[in-house]
Design a protein around this motif. Sequence first.
Motif, mmCIF file in Angstrom:
data_model
loop_
_atom_site.group_PDB
_atom_site.id
_atom_site.type_symbol
_atom_site.label_atom_id
_atom_site.label_comp_id
_atom_site.label_asym_id
_atom_site.label_seq_id
_atom_site.Cartn_x
_atom_site.Cartn_y
_atom_site.Cartn_z
ATOM 1 N N PRO A 46 -1.368 -1.208 4.275
ATOM 2 C CA PRO A 46 -1.846 -2.476 3.712
ATOM 3 C C PRO A 46 -2.900 -3.189 4.542
ATOM 4 O O PRO A 46 -3.837 -3.772 3.980
ATOM 5 C CB PRO A 46 -0.563 -3.309 3.605
ATOM 6 N N ALA A 50 -5.932 -3.488 1.963
ATOM 7 C CA ALA A 50 -6.066 -4.831 1.378
ATOM 8 C C ALA A 50 -7.487 -5.363 1.451
ATOM 9 O O ALA A 50 -7.858 -6.269 0.692
ATOM 10 C CB ALA A 50 -5.109 -5.796 2.071
ATOM 11 N N ALA A 170 -0.713 -2.995 -1.601
ATOM 12 C CA ALA A 170 -1.873 -3.747 -1.130
ATOM 13 C C ALA A 170 -2.975 -3.775 -2.167
ATOM 14 O O ALA A 170 -3.631 -4.806 -2.385
ATOM 15 C CB ALA A 170 -2.391 -3.139 0.172
ATOM 16 N N THR A 174 -3.091 -7.720 -3.721
ATOM 17 C CA THR A 174 -3.990 -8.531 -2.901
ATOM 18 C C THR A 174 -4.807 -9.519 -3.735
ATOM 19 O O THR A 174 -4.947 -10.693 -3.361
ATOM 20 C CB THR A 174 -4.929 -7.633 -2.072
ATOM 21 N N TRP A 192 0.103 -10.048 4.336
ATOM 22 C CA TRP A 192 0.802 -8.779 4.542
ATOM 23 C C TRP A 192 1.598 -8.758 5.841
ATOM 24 O O TRP A 192 2.323 -7.791 6.125
ATOM 25 C CB TRP A 192 -0.196 -7.620 4.476
#
Length: 409
Positions: A46, A50, A170, A174, A192
């Motif tokens: 992530p 992300a 992610a 996001t 995260w």
Amino acid sequence: MTGPLTNPGSTAVAVGPPSTSPRRPGRTAAIFAGLAIMVVAANLRPAVVAVAPLVDDIKASEGFSSATAGLLTTLPVLFFGLVSPIAPRLVRRFGIERTVFGAMLLLLSAILLRLVPSVPALFAGSAVAGVAIGICNVVLPALIKRDFAHRSGLMTGLYSMTLSGGAALAAGLTVPIYTAVDDQWRIALASWSLLTVIGLVLWIPQLSRKHRMGARPALTSLWRNKIAWAITIYMGAQSLIFYTFTAWLPEYLIDGGMAKSAAGGLLALAQTVALLMSLLVPIIAGHFRGQRVITLLACVVSAVGFAGLIGTDHWTAFWVICVAAGPGASISLALLFMVLRSSSPAQTGQISGMAQAVGYCLAAAGPLAIGALHDISGSWPLAMGVLSLALIPQALSALLAAKDVKMPA
């Protein structure tokens, strides 16, 4: 999505417990250990993935070019490789469990560092995240070899599945998080850290397991071994494709007229497919003495996806799924090769470290190079076409990496 290691003259992870014959953990302990490994694995993508759904906003906010924005994805991957020779030394000093816990604390610090409103903090956070993730990448496959050698296909599948699962989370969440926090991309990236806190809490019981690291084993250097190099090239090629494709896919789709939320959703769908592939493929492949057919099939599916994505404006979701299915299967196969081709947990660490030190440094060039190519040409189809060429060395290296042989101890 990806092990432990050595480099010449330095590093092999000796992963056995103090006794001369390693003991598997009891059934209950093994279940909790497996769960803890998977939650930690879910944290290893992530912080990198992300960035992709928000890269357009980051570029606009900070005035970055595509090449500069690509550094946000490149830096972590580069440090995956650069930190690999250090991880075995940490393991010998602190043990596997404490090394993982320390790396997770470092990852939490890196994610929160990106909250600081400055460009140096943004890039420093990305680099430090790469260090933390790289340590876990190196250590966890050796832990699987040590405690789950009798279920290597299943455990490798679960491990790589949660790598892909973290990436899928992610990719899919996001943008909604970004919207929920009033378009504050720094807060969206920092969110995260909650997953990392969960990983830390679940890993705490593992700290009671004390495994003293034995003396550094006298292992044959793998840097002159053809099988080791085949696994390394395979790892590097699939990593280059995964990180570059996930870094630039949303902007590729947005540039073609797709809404930001839809592009993020399609990336999440692709990551979900990769998750399923990373679970199923090693379980299937582990039942065969050699894995050439299934490995080459993954390359072919990915090649078909690239051709369709570049060559037509129709069935975009299908082509993206095909491209993502290849790296999804390939990361789990690369991890499986490290376990199946090695002769001991220590050698698993050695080949994992070699593959990550070289492979991730190679892969780190992908997002930066493809971003620069787009800046020069103005064409995302051309950039993606060049990226697809990495499938050639991946397929060629699979001919040896997937062969039913073991490296000498």
